[in-house]
Design a protein around this motif. Structure first.
Motif: not given
Length: 108
Positions: A81-89
Motif C-alpha cells: 500500500k505504501l508503494v502504491r501511495y509512492a507511485l501516486r506521488g
C-alpha cells in the motif's frame, strides 16, 4: 498505473548491524513486491535521521522511494500500500506511528 522499473526502500539506521534491522526481515518476506527493489541501509553519521534519509535518497537509482525506520516490522500488505501511495506521488515514511502522507513532485 505503470509499474516503475525499480523501487528504492531507504532505511536510516544508527549503529545497528544488518541482522538487527527488523525492517530487512519484513521486506524479505514480501514476495509480491516489485522484483526490482533496491534496499539502501543508510547509516546515520550526522546525528540526524533526516540527513540519513536525504543521503539514502541521493544514492537511490530508482524513481520511487519509500522510507522505513530500521525498527519497524511492516506487513507485506501495508508495504504494498505504501508503494502504491509512492507511485501516486506521495511522500511515504513509516515509523512507530504512521506519519501523514503529503503529495510532492520531485524532478530527477
Amino acid at each position: 498505473m505503470v509499474e516503475p522499473t525499480c523501487i528504492s526502500v531507504i532505511i536510516p539506521t544508527i549503529k545497528r548491524e544488518a541482522r538487527e534491522i527488523v525492517t530487512l526481515k519484513s521486506i524479505a518476506r514480501c514476495k509480491r513486491l516489485n522484483p526490482n527493489i533496491e534496499v539502501i541501509v543508510q547509516v546515520d553519521m550526522w546525528g540526524s535521521a533526516a540527513k540519513a534519509r536525504n543521503e539514502g535518497a541521493r544514492r537511490s537509482r530508482c524513481p520511487v522511494i519509500v522510507f522505513l525506520d530500521d525498527d519497524v516490522e511492516v506487513e507485506c500488505k501495508l508495504l504494498e500500500k505504501l508503494v502504491r501511495y509512492a507511485l501516486r506521488g506521495f511522500v511515504v515514511m513509516l515509523g512507530e506511528m504512521p506519519i501523514a502522507l503529503s503529495r510532492v513532485t520531485i524532478a530527477r
